[in-house]
Motif scaffolding. Structure first.
Motif: not given
Length: 155
Positions: A6-8, A50-56, A107-110
């Motif tokens: 999983v990556f940003l 303030n926006v995150l998209v994670l791809l698997s 994890l990323r939002v924490r």
């Protein structure tokens, strides 16, 4: 079950994310923008902090994505995270990909200071509700005996 990569996502993956969101909406017969329109919007969203998209999976062969936003709140010193969308391609479900996306999202939002995460789920989507409940989410506040609901109105 193997752990999924999983990556940003960055602006360079906007077309990929746009296509995945389009596929998600198409699968559930939800009207919305085209994949190209989503891609154009993600190009500007993916540069925001303030926006995150994670791809698997990989950049060349993504298997799913999670789209999150962060917003200020007076209830915590940190932000409130909203899981806007989480999608795994249908033929790849039940392999732990969604779990890996959700765990990485938490994890990323924490790491970015979030103190709470909200998720909206359709009442009839019992499998998705069970999935989030299995990961510690609830629609009942501690000490209460009634469910929380989400209301919306298009403007």
């Amino acid at each position: 079950m193997a752990v999924t990569d999983v990556f940003l996502a960055g602006p360079e993956q906007a077309s990929t994310v746009g296509r995945l969101l389009y596929d998600f909406n198409n699968e559930f017969e939800t009207p919305g923008p085209t994949a190209e329109q989503f891609a154009a919007r993600f190009r500007s969203l993916l540069v925001r902090d303030n926006v995150l998209v994670l791809l698997s999976g990989t950049a060349e062969a993504p298997t799913g994505f999670a789209f999150l936003t962060l917003r200020p709140t007076p209830y915590y010193d940190g932000t409130l995270a909203q899981l806007e969308e989480l999608y795994v391609q249908p033929d790849l479900r039940d392999q732990g990909i969604g779990t890996d996306l959700l765990k990485t999202a938490l994890l990323r939002v924490r790491e970015r200071g979030a103190a709470e995460m909200h998720i909206n789920v359709d009442e009839v989507d019992t499998d998705t509700r069970r999935f989030y409940e299995r990961h510690g989410f609830t629609n009942i506040q501690p000490g209460k005996d009634y469910r929380m609901l989400c209301y919306l109105r298009e403007l």
